[in-house]
Design an enzyme around this catalytic site. Structure first.
Site, PDB file in Angstrom:
ATOM      1  N   SER A  10       0.805  -1.218   0.000  1.00 50.94           N
ATOM      2  CA  SER A  10       0.000   0.000   0.000  1.00 50.94           C
ATOM      3  C   SER A  10       0.839   1.269   0.000  1.00 50.94           C
ATOM      4  O   SER A  10       0.306   2.361  -0.208  1.00 50.94           O
ATOM      5  CB  SER A  10      -0.926   0.014   1.221  1.00 50.94           C
ATOM      6  OG  SER A  10      -0.170   0.062   2.419  1.00 50.94           O
ATOM      7  N   CYS A 149      17.621   6.322  -0.657  1.00 48.30           N
ATOM      8  CA  CYS A 149      17.627   7.164  -1.855  1.00 48.30           C
ATOM      9  C   CYS A 149      18.781   8.156  -1.839  1.00 48.30           C
ATOM     10  O   CYS A 149      19.516   8.297  -2.828  1.00 48.30           O
ATOM     11  CB  CYS A 149      16.284   7.867  -1.998  1.00 48.30           C
ATOM     12  SG  CYS A 149      15.705   8.730  -0.516  1.00 48.30           S
ATOM     13  N   ASN A 318      13.566   9.375  -6.440  1.00 50.23           N
ATOM     14  CA  ASN A 318      13.725   8.634  -5.188  1.00 50.23           C
ATOM     15  C   ASN A 318      12.840   7.396  -5.099  1.00 50.23           C
ATOM     16  O   ASN A 318      13.140   6.473  -4.337  1.00 50.23           O
ATOM     17  CB  ASN A 318      13.448   9.542  -3.988  1.00 50.23           C
ATOM     18  CG  ASN A 318      12.095  10.198  -4.048  1.00 50.23           C
ATOM     19  OD1 ASN A 318      11.841  11.030  -4.927  1.00 50.23           O
ATOM     20  ND2 ASN A 318      11.204   9.834  -3.142  1.00 50.23           N
TER      21      ASN A 318
END
Length: 351
Positions: A10, A149, A318
Site C-alpha cells: 500500500s 535514496c 527517489n
C-alpha cells in the site's frame, strides 16, 4: 517466469514496485503482503493501477515461501527485520528496501536505527544493493539490502573518487534536497500541503542516517578513504526526485577534464548512471526533473578553482532509482537477467 511478491503493497515504493513488476517481461506478481489493508486490491490503493491482477493484500506468513522466488520488502525497518528473520533461508531471494540492514557496523546501526533490533548473523549476510558497484556479488545473493535514496546518490557520486581513483578525502559535506514522497505516506503536520508547498524545510540540518550508511559502505569497500562525511537534508515542494550536492576538498591539484574523464571511465557500460556536463542541455543538469519516472541517476563532477573544491551533483527519482527501480535492477542481476529488463522507460519531463 520468476515469481515476485511485494510486502508493503500500500506504500509509495510498494506501488511503484507493483507498476514495474507488472510491466516486466520476466517477473510475475504472485503475492501482495501487508497488515493494514488486508483484502484490498492494488487498484484500490493506487489509483494509477487499473489492471486487474487477481490479487489482494494478504497477511505475511511462512507459507509465502511457496509462492515466490523473490520477495521485495517495502516495509518500515522494524518490520523488515522481523520478516527477514522469519523468511531468510525459506525464500530464495529477499530484497529489503528499508534501513534495517544497510549499516553493517553494529554501533553505527544502533545510533541511527535505535528501534530496529536485528539478528547479527543476518546483518552480516545481507549484500548492499548498489548494482553499479557490487553487481558481481548480487548474482549469488539470497539477501539484498537496498541503499537509501540519498545514499544511492551519495555513493554513486563519490565512488569514482574513492573506489576508482583511490583518493583519500578529508572533510566531505553534502547538501541534500528531496521531494515529499521521500517521507512515505505517514501523516505528519510538516508534510501537509499548506506547509510543504513552496517550502524549503531543513528537516535534518545536522546529520542524516543515509550519510552514515554511505560512509559505512565506502569505508568497507573503498580503495581510498573519507575522514569525515556529513550531510544536511532539506525537504522541497516537489513530490518525486532528489538532488545531492557534495563538496570535497582535495589535498592535491585537480584538473577538471581529468575528473570528468575519470567518471566516464568508471561508469562506462553502466547504462543507468549518466555522467553529464552541467551545461550540456537547455537547463542546467543534473536536475531531478530530467530523471523522473526513470531508473537513471545523473551525475556531474566539477572543479571550483576559487575555493579549490570538487563539486559532485547527483539527481535521481527517489521512488525509482532510489527505491523500486533499483530493487528490480538488483533482482535482475540476482536471477541472471539483463540488468535493464523492465527498466527501459525514459524520463517524463516536464513533470
Amino acid at each position: 517466469m520468476i515469481r515476485a511478491g511485494v510486502v508493503g503493497a500500500s506504500g509509495l515504493a510498494g506501488g511503484d514496485l507493483i507498476r514495474l513488476i507488472t510491466q516486466h517481461p520476466d517477473l510475475e506478481l504472485t503475492f501482495l503482503g501487508g497488515s493494514s489493508h488486508v483484502g484490498r486490491r492494488p487498484a484500490e490503493l493506487h489509483p494509477g493501477l487499473r489492471q486487474d491482477l487477481g490479487l489482494t493484500v494478504e497477511p505475511v506468513t511462512e507459507e509465502v515461501a511457496d509462492r515466490v522466488d523473490v520477495l521485495f520488502l517495502a516495509t518500515p525497518a522494524p518490520v523488515s527485520a522481523d520478516l527477514a528473520a522469519l523468511l531468510a533461508d525459506r525464500v530464495p531471494a529477499i530484497v529489503d528496501l528499508s534501513g534495517a540492514f544497510r549499516i553493517r557496523t553494529p554501533e553505527l546501526h544502533d545510533r541511527w536505527y535505535p528501534k530496529v533490533q536485528r539478528r547479527p548473523d543476518l546483518a552480516e549476510r545481507f549484500v548492499y544493493g548498489v548494482p553499479e558497484l557490487l553487481g558481481d556479488r548480487l548474482k549469488d545473493a539470497a539477501l539484498i539490502s537496498l541503499p537509501g535514496c540519498y545514499a544511492t546518490a551519495l555513493t554513486l557520486g563519490l565512488a569514482p573518487l574513492t573506489l576508482g581513483l583511490g583518493l583519500d578525502l578529508g572533510t566531505v559535506l553534502v547538501d541534500g534536497k528531496s521531494g515529499s514522497s521521500g517521507g512515505g505516506l505517514q501523516l505528519r503536520t510538516s508534510e501537509l500541503h499548506a506547509l510543504r508547498n513552496g517550502a524549503i524545510a531543513p528537516y535534518s540540518p545536522t546529520g542524516h542516517r543515509h550519510a552514515a550508511e554511505a560512509s559505512d559502505f565506502l569505508a568497507r569497500e573503498g580503495r581510498g578513504s573519507i575522514a569525515s562525511l556529513s550531510m544536511s537534508a532539506y525537504g522541497v515542494s516537489h513530490v518525486r526526485g532528489l538532488l545531492t550536492s557534495t563538496y570535497v576538498f582535495p589535498a592535491g591539484p585537480v584538473d577538471q577534464r581529468e575528473l570528468h574523464r575519470a567518471y566516464l571511465r568508471f561508469y562506462k557500460g553502466h547504462r543507468f548512471v549518466r555522467v553529464r556536463r552541467h551545461n550540456e542541455t537547455l537547463i542546467p543538469v543534473p536536475d531531478p526533473q530530467a530523471v523522473l519516472g526513470s531508473n537513471y541517476c545523473d551525475v556531474t563532477v566539477l572543479h571550483d578553482p576559487e575555493a579549490d573544491r570538487i563539486v559532485v551533483l547527483a539527481a535521481l527519482d527517489n521512488l525509482v532509482k532510489g527505491a523500486a527501480g533499483q530493487a528490480v535492477q538488483a533482482a535482475n542481476l540476482r536471477f541472471g537477467l539483463p540488468e535493464e529488463s523492465g527498466l527501459t522507460m525514459q524520463p517524463v519531463m516536464p513533470a
